[in-house]
Motif scaffolding. Structure first.
Motif, PDB file in Angstrom:
ATOM      1  N   GLY A 153      -6.727  -5.286  -5.503  1.00 63.42           N
ATOM      2  CA  GLY A 153      -7.372  -6.349  -5.004  1.00 63.42           C
ATOM      3  C   GLY A 153      -6.843  -7.847  -4.864  1.00 63.42           C
ATOM      4  N   PHE A 154      -6.077  -7.651  -4.130  1.00 70.81           N
ATOM      5  CA  PHE A 154      -5.198  -8.290  -3.395  1.00 70.81           C
ATOM      6  C   PHE A 154      -5.740  -8.110  -1.759  1.00 70.81           C
ATOM      7  N   GLU A 155      -5.790  -9.429  -1.303  1.00 72.51           N
ATOM      8  CA  GLU A 155      -6.735  -9.135  -0.231  1.00 72.51           C
ATOM      9  C   GLU A 155      -4.876  -9.082   1.373  1.00 72.51           C
ATOM     10  N   VAL A 156      -4.985  -8.559   2.181  1.00 71.78           N
ATOM     11  CA  VAL A 156      -3.893  -8.196   3.366  1.00 71.78           C
ATOM     12  C   VAL A 156      -4.454  -9.212   4.538  1.00 71.78           C
ATOM     13  N   ARG A 157      -3.143 -10.438   4.385  1.00 67.87           N
ATOM     14  CA  ARG A 157      -2.991 -11.007   4.787  1.00 67.87           C
ATOM     15  C   ARG A 157      -1.835 -11.098   6.214  1.00 67.87           C
ATOM     16  N   ALA A 191       1.493   3.028   0.022  1.00 64.72           N
ATOM     17  CA  ALA A 191       1.348   3.054  -1.490  1.00 64.72           C
ATOM     18  C   ALA A 191       1.989   1.829  -1.968  1.00 64.72           C
ATOM     19  N   ALA A 192       1.947   0.856  -1.397  1.00 70.39           N
ATOM     20  CA  ALA A 192       2.583  -0.786  -1.557  1.00 70.39           C
ATOM     21  C   ALA A 192       0.991  -0.496  -1.714  1.00 70.39           C
ATOM     22  N   LEU A 193       0.473  -0.698   0.274  1.00 70.75           N
ATOM     23  CA  LEU A 193      -0.832  -1.178  -0.002  1.00 70.75           C
ATOM     24  C   LEU A 193      -2.097  -0.709  -0.796  1.00 70.75           C
ATOM     25  N   GLY A 194      -2.444   0.666  -1.342  1.00 70.77           N
ATOM     26  CA  GLY A 194      -3.014   1.247  -2.956  1.00 70.77           C
ATOM     27  C   GLY A 194      -2.856   0.667  -3.447  1.00 70.77           C
ATOM     28  N   PHE A 195      -1.754  -0.106  -3.995  1.00 67.61           N
ATOM     29  CA  PHE A 195      -1.302  -0.288  -5.408  1.00 67.61           C
ATOM     30  C   PHE A 195      -1.130  -2.188  -5.618  1.00 67.61           C
ATOM     31  N   TYR A 196      -1.615  -2.711  -4.073  1.00 70.48           N
ATOM     32  CA  TYR A 196      -1.362  -3.839  -4.062  1.00 70.48           C
ATOM     33  C   TYR A 196      -3.111  -4.751  -3.492  1.00 70.48           C
TER      34      TYR A 196
END
Length: 136
Positions: A27-31, A17-22
């Motif tokens: 539109g943040f990139e996953v680092r 859910a956190a990934l879905g939101f952020y």
């Protein structure tokens, strides 16, 4: 000497859910996405700003925290009373519309505050308060 904010930490209660939101909504990139046992630490940040990140972490992982304290922390997170972060955008109304269309939990619609800031507020899937200011 320059000082900058490199990492801010927000707890999550559901990594997907956190990934879905952020990632998907903001539109943040996953680092970084690191797992250990049944926990995940996910680092996200705005595209084009590699020096600023949010680490989404499991709440209350310190072994010194009791189960009762852990439950209290999770309850405070869900109410939006544990932590918060303020973001900024050059298109507050557009971002508000995108978040609302994605089903984010709206706390405050865009408004001109008496202290000179136009902003809005949401809760992320864990309950963290996310305020968003209009850049001028």
């Amino acid at each position: 000497m320059n000082i900058s904010i490199h990492y801010a930490f927000l707890p999550h209660t559901d990594p997907e859910a956190a990934l879905g939101f952020y990632r998907d909504t903001l539109g943040f990139e996953v680092r970084n996405d690191v797992g250990f046992e049944n926990m995940r630490w996910i680092t996200v940040g705005p595209v084009g700003q590699p020096g600023t990140s949010i680490v989404l972490h499991p709440p209350a992982t310190d072994p010194a925290i009791t189960d009762e304290e852990r439950r209290t922390i999770v309850e405070l997170i869900a109410k939006g009373a544990y932590t918060a972060i303020t973001l900024a955008t050059d298109d507050l109304d557009g971002l508000f519309d995108r978040l609302q269309a994605a089903g984010a939990d709206v706390i405050q619609e865009p408004i001109d505050q008496d202290y000179g800031v136009r902003d809005c507020a949401f809760r992320d899937p864990a309950g963290n308060l996310i305020r968003i200011n209009q850049l001028t």
